[in-house]
Write a protein that holds these residues in place. Structure first.
Motif, PDB file in Angstrom:
ATOM      1  N   LYS A  30       2.866 -15.736  -1.654  1.00  0.00           N
ATOM      2  CA  LYS A  30       2.568 -16.423  -0.393  1.00  0.00           C
ATOM      3  C   LYS A  30       1.070 -16.608  -0.185  1.00  0.00           C
ATOM      4  O   LYS A  30       0.516 -16.305   0.868  1.00  0.00           O
ATOM      5  CB  LYS A  30       3.178 -15.649   0.768  1.00  0.00           C
ATOM      6  N   LYS A  31       0.408 -17.037  -1.254  1.00  0.00           N
ATOM      7  CA  LYS A  31      -1.035 -17.331  -1.231  1.00  0.00           C
ATOM      8  C   LYS A  31      -1.881 -16.099  -0.906  1.00  0.00           C
ATOM      9  O   LYS A  31      -2.959 -16.187  -0.307  1.00  0.00           O
ATOM     10  CB  LYS A  31      -1.338 -18.470  -0.246  1.00  0.00           C
ATOM     11  N   LYS A  32      -1.417 -14.911  -1.273  1.00  0.00           N
ATOM     12  CA  LYS A  32      -2.212 -13.697  -1.111  1.00  0.00           C
ATOM     13  C   LYS A  32      -3.139 -13.578  -2.313  1.00  0.00           C
ATOM     14  O   LYS A  32      -2.699 -13.717  -3.449  1.00  0.00           O
ATOM     15  CB  LYS A  32      -1.328 -12.455  -1.036  1.00  0.00           C
ATOM     16  N   TYR A  33      -4.394 -13.286  -2.057  1.00  0.00           N
ATOM     17  CA  TYR A  33      -5.363 -13.202  -3.154  1.00  0.00           C
ATOM     18  C   TYR A  33      -5.930 -11.783  -3.237  1.00  0.00           C
ATOM     19  O   TYR A  33      -7.118 -11.557  -3.082  1.00  0.00           O
ATOM     20  CB  TYR A  33      -6.473 -14.234  -2.955  1.00  0.00           C
ATOM     21  N   PHE A  34      -5.037 -10.839  -3.454  1.00  0.00           N
ATOM     22  CA  PHE A  34      -5.482  -9.455  -3.620  1.00  0.00           C
ATOM     23  C   PHE A  34      -4.437  -8.715  -4.432  1.00  0.00           C
ATOM     24  O   PHE A  34      -3.282  -9.133  -4.517  1.00  0.00           O
ATOM     25  CB  PHE A  34      -5.687  -8.765  -2.262  1.00  0.00           C
ATOM     26  N   ARG A  35      -4.855  -7.622  -5.053  1.00  0.00           N
ATOM     27  CA  ARG A  35      -3.954  -6.798  -5.848  1.00  0.00           C
ATOM     28  C   ARG A  35      -3.493  -5.621  -4.998  1.00  0.00           C
ATOM     29  O   ARG A  35      -4.180  -4.610  -4.869  1.00  0.00           O
ATOM     30  CB  ARG A  35      -4.665  -6.311  -7.109  1.00  0.00           C
ATOM     31  N   GLU A  36      -2.328  -5.762  -4.440  1.00  0.00           N
ATOM     32  CA  GLU A  36      -1.814  -4.745  -3.527  1.00  0.00           C
ATOM     33  C   GLU A  36      -1.634  -3.394  -4.212  1.00  0.00           C
ATOM     34  O   GLU A  36      -1.904  -2.346  -3.628  1.00  0.00           O
ATOM     35  CB  GLU A  36      -0.476  -5.204  -2.929  1.00  0.00           C
ATOM     36  N   ASP A  37      -1.199  -3.424  -5.482  1.00  0.00           N
ATOM     37  CA  ASP A  37      -0.963  -2.161  -6.178  1.00  0.00           C
ATOM     38  C   ASP A  37      -2.244  -1.357  -6.342  1.00  0.00           C
ATOM     39  O   ASP A  37      -2.252  -0.129  -6.254  1.00  0.00           O
ATOM     40  CB  ASP A  37      -0.308  -2.421  -7.539  1.00  0.00           C
ATOM     41  N   ILE A  38      -3.369  -2.059  -6.586  1.00  0.00           N
ATOM     42  CA  ILE A  38      -4.656  -1.369  -6.748  1.00  0.00           C
ATOM     43  C   ILE A  38      -5.107  -0.765  -5.422  1.00  0.00           C
ATOM     44  O   ILE A  38      -5.612   0.374  -5.365  1.00  0.00           O
ATOM     45  CB  ILE A  38      -5.730  -2.341  -7.283  1.00  0.00           C
ATOM     46  N   THR A  42      -5.164   3.734  -3.997  1.00  0.00           N
ATOM     47  CA  THR A  42      -6.323   4.506  -3.539  1.00  0.00           C
ATOM     48  C   THR A  42      -6.089   5.168  -2.178  1.00  0.00           C
ATOM     49  O   THR A  42      -6.926   5.945  -1.716  1.00  0.00           O
ATOM     50  CB  THR A  42      -7.555   3.589  -3.436  1.00  0.00           C
ATOM     51  N   LEU A  43      -4.958   4.859  -1.544  1.00  0.00           N
ATOM     52  CA  LEU A  43      -4.695   5.381  -0.203  1.00  0.00           C
ATOM     53  C   LEU A  43      -4.103   6.785  -0.263  1.00  0.00           C
ATOM     54  O   LEU A  43      -3.487   7.172  -1.254  1.00  0.00           O
ATOM     55  CB  LEU A  43      -3.722   4.453   0.542  1.00  0.00           C
ATOM     56  N   SER A  44      -4.276   7.520   0.822  1.00  0.00           N
ATOM     57  CA  SER A  44      -3.624   8.826   0.927  1.00  0.00           C
ATOM     58  C   SER A  44      -2.127   8.608   1.119  1.00  0.00           C
ATOM     59  O   SER A  44      -1.686   7.537   1.547  1.00  0.00           O
ATOM     60  CB  SER A  44      -4.183   9.596   2.124  1.00  0.00           C
ATOM     61  N   VAL A  45      -1.337   9.626   0.805  1.00  0.00           N
ATOM     62  CA  VAL A  45       0.116   9.526   0.937  1.00  0.00           C
ATOM     63  C   VAL A  45       0.495   9.228   2.389  1.00  0.00           C
ATOM     64  O   VAL A  45       1.351   8.373   2.660  1.00  0.00           O
ATOM     65  CB  VAL A  45       0.789  10.831   0.476  1.00  0.00           C
ATOM     66  N   ARG A  46      -0.151   9.899   3.322  1.00  0.00           N
ATOM     67  CA  ARG A  46       0.178   9.714   4.741  1.00  0.00           C
ATOM     68  C   ARG A  46      -0.114   8.288   5.190  1.00  0.00           C
ATOM     69  O   ARG A  46       0.713   7.658   5.868  1.00  0.00           O
ATOM     70  CB  ARG A  46      -0.610  10.710   5.591  1.00  0.00           C
ATOM     71  N   ARG A  48      -0.381   5.604   3.347  1.00  0.00           N
ATOM     72  CA  ARG A  48       0.523   4.680   2.661  1.00  0.00           C
ATOM     73  C   ARG A  48       1.893   4.665   3.339  1.00  0.00           C
ATOM     74  O   ARG A  48       2.504   3.606   3.503  1.00  0.00           O
ATOM     75  CB  ARG A  48       0.652   5.081   1.193  1.00  0.00           C
ATOM     76  N   ARG A  49       2.375   5.824   3.755  1.00  0.00           N
ATOM     77  CA  ARG A  49       3.666   5.909   4.441  1.00  0.00           C
ATOM     78  C   ARG A  49       3.607   5.204   5.786  1.00  0.00           C
ATOM     79  O   ARG A  49       4.550   4.508   6.175  1.00  0.00           O
ATOM     80  CB  ARG A  49       4.077   7.375   4.620  1.00  0.00           C
ATOM     81  N   GLU A  50       2.499   5.370   6.505  1.00  0.00           N
ATOM     82  CA  GLU A  50       2.353   4.709   7.806  1.00  0.00           C
ATOM     83  C   GLU A  50       2.366   3.186   7.652  1.00  0.00           C
ATOM     84  O   GLU A  50       2.991   2.472   8.450  1.00  0.00           O
ATOM     85  CB  GLU A  50       1.046   5.150   8.478  1.00  0.00           C
ATOM     86  N   ILE A  51       1.691   2.696   6.641  1.00  0.00           N
ATOM     87  CA  ILE A  51       1.656   1.250   6.384  1.00  0.00           C
ATOM     88  C   ILE A  51       3.046   0.746   6.015  1.00  0.00           C
ATOM     89  O   ILE A  51       3.480  -0.324   6.478  1.00  0.00           O
ATOM     90  CB  ILE A  51       0.637   0.925   5.272  1.00  0.00           C
ATOM     91  N   ASN A  52       3.764   1.508   5.194  1.00  0.00           N
ATOM     92  CA  ASN A  52       5.112   1.108   4.796  1.00  0.00           C
ATOM     93  C   ASN A  52       6.050   1.016   5.996  1.00  0.00           C
ATOM     94  O   ASN A  52       6.832   0.072   6.115  1.00  0.00           O
ATOM     95  CB  ASN A  52       5.689   2.082   3.769  1.00  0.00           C
ATOM     96  N   VAL A  53       5.985   2.004   6.878  1.00  0.00           N
ATOM     97  CA  VAL A  53       6.847   2.004   8.062  1.00  0.00           C
ATOM     98  C   VAL A  53       6.538   0.789   8.929  1.00  0.00           C
ATOM     99  O   VAL A  53       7.451   0.122   9.438  1.00  0.00           O
ATOM    100  CB  VAL A  53       6.681   3.307   8.871  1.00  0.00           C
ATOM    101  N   TYR A  54       5.245   0.473   9.066  1.00  0.00           N
ATOM    102  CA  TYR A  54       4.873  -0.711   9.854  1.00  0.00           C
ATOM    103  C   TYR A  54       5.354  -1.986   9.169  1.00  0.00           C
ATOM    104  O   TYR A  54       5.907  -2.887   9.809  1.00  0.00           O
ATOM    105  CB  TYR A  54       3.349  -0.776  10.025  1.00  0.00           C
ATOM    106  N   GLN A  55       5.193  -2.058   7.863  1.00  0.00           N
ATOM    107  CA  GLN A  55       5.608  -3.236   7.105  1.00  0.00           C
ATOM    108  C   GLN A  55       7.116  -3.447   7.190  1.00  0.00           C
ATOM    109  O   GLN A  55       7.592  -4.590   7.258  1.00  0.00           O
ATOM    110  CB  GLN A  55       5.190  -3.087   5.643  1.00  0.00           C
ATOM    111  N   PHE A  56       7.888  -2.352   7.190  1.00  0.00           N
ATOM    112  CA  PHE A  56       9.342  -2.454   7.194  1.00  0.00           C
ATOM    113  C   PHE A  56       9.945  -2.378   8.593  1.00  0.00           C
ATOM    114  O   PHE A  56      11.161  -2.236   8.728  1.00  0.00           O
ATOM    115  CB  PHE A  56       9.954  -1.327   6.338  1.00  0.00           C
ATOM    116  N   ARG A  57       9.124  -2.501   9.633  1.00  0.00           N
ATOM    117  CA  ARG A  57       9.622  -2.319  10.991  1.00  0.00           C
ATOM    118  C   ARG A  57      10.749  -3.300  11.331  1.00  0.00           C
ATOM    119  O   ARG A  57      11.727  -2.931  11.980  1.00  0.00           O
ATOM    120  CB  ARG A  57       8.480  -2.429  12.004  1.00  0.00           C
ATOM    121  N   ARG A  58      10.617  -4.564  10.876  1.00  0.00           N
ATOM    122  CA  ARG A  58      11.657  -5.563  11.168  1.00  0.00           C
ATOM    123  C   ARG A  58      12.948  -5.212  10.440  1.00  0.00           C
ATOM    124  O   ARG A  58      14.038  -5.337  10.993  1.00  0.00           O
ATOM    125  CB  ARG A  58      11.184  -6.960  10.751  1.00  0.00           C
ATOM    126  N   LEU A  59      12.823  -4.756   9.193  1.00  0.00           N
ATOM    127  CA  LEU A  59      14.000  -4.355   8.425  1.00  0.00           C
ATOM    128  C   LEU A  59      14.665  -3.145   9.065  1.00  0.00           C
ATOM    129  O   LEU A  59      15.891  -3.098   9.205  1.00  0.00           O
ATOM    130  CB  LEU A  59      13.600  -4.038   6.980  1.00  0.00           C
TER     131      LEU A  59
END
Length: 205
Positions: A30-38, A42-46, A48-59
């Motif tokens: 979707k025209k994203k120009y970044f490497r999400e995996d990289i 580098t993020l802390s586990v906590r 990363r989990r917070e971002i995932n919960v926010y990303q999956f909020r609709r699901l």
């Protein structure tokens, strides 16, 4: 995308495969120009989990299976999900094959059929399927599921499911009940389809 075009030229792919490949990449990134995996590495586990919960909020809000389940269990599950994209007519689940994961449908429409091809239903955003594979090891898939349009799904593997639900029998029992109801429904429709096919053969004799 330049790399994708170079790849297609090098492989000398036919036009129909090129179009499917381009559709896949355009939808996935979707025209994203970044490497999400990289970045996430580098993020802390906590964090990363917070971002995932926010990303999956609709699901999380749309999946009925998550209703009434402890929030921590839901958080553990969404942090184990793996994204996949399927193009129209792609087979996501094939009947009679051994399953080891289930799927949550984030966007798109899929068709569910019995092994002999009788349509069971269509599933839409927030639906889930393949749960029988998590409940019973080496259990064969009871239905076919294929994409009717571009579908974004999230896969939950059995090994992660066991880890997430080890201490939550409520969720396991809920999933077992749903799996049994779906198994019975699919078996009934499959029997009806077989009887119909037999009657067609007899009418030709």
């Amino acid at each position: 995308m330049n790399q994708v075009h170079e790849y297609m030229r090098y492989k000398q792919l036919p036009c129909n495969i090129q179009n499917r490949l381009l559709t896949y990449y355009e939808y996935k990134f979707k025209k994203k120009y970044f490497r999400e995996d990289i970045i996430t590495a580098t993020l802390s586990v906590r964090l990363r989990r917070e971002i995932n919960v926010y990303q999956f909020r609709r699901l999380i809000d749309s999946v009925s299976l998550f209703k009434g389940i402890p929030h921590q269990v839901v958080v553990d599950i969404v942090n184990c999900l793996k994204p996949e994209i399927f193009l129209p007519n792609d087979v996501i689940v094939k009947a009679s094959t051994i399953g080891d994961c289930m799927y949550f449908l984030s966007s798109g429409t899929v068709c569910v059929t019995t092994p002999t091809g009788r349509e069971v239903c269509h599933l839409y955003d927030g639906a889930y399927f393949g749960e029988v594979a998590l409940i019973m090891k080496d259990q064969k898939r009871i239905a076919n599921v294929y994409a009717l349009e571009i579908c974004e799904v999230y896969r939950l593997d059995r090994k992660h499911f066991k880890t997430c639900c080890m201490y939550n029998t409520q969720f396991c029992k809920k999933l077992e009940k749903i799996a049994e109801e779906r198994r019975e429904q699919t078996a009934l429709l499959e029997d009806l389809q077989k009887q119909y096919l037999i009657s067609l053969d007899n009418s030709k004799v």
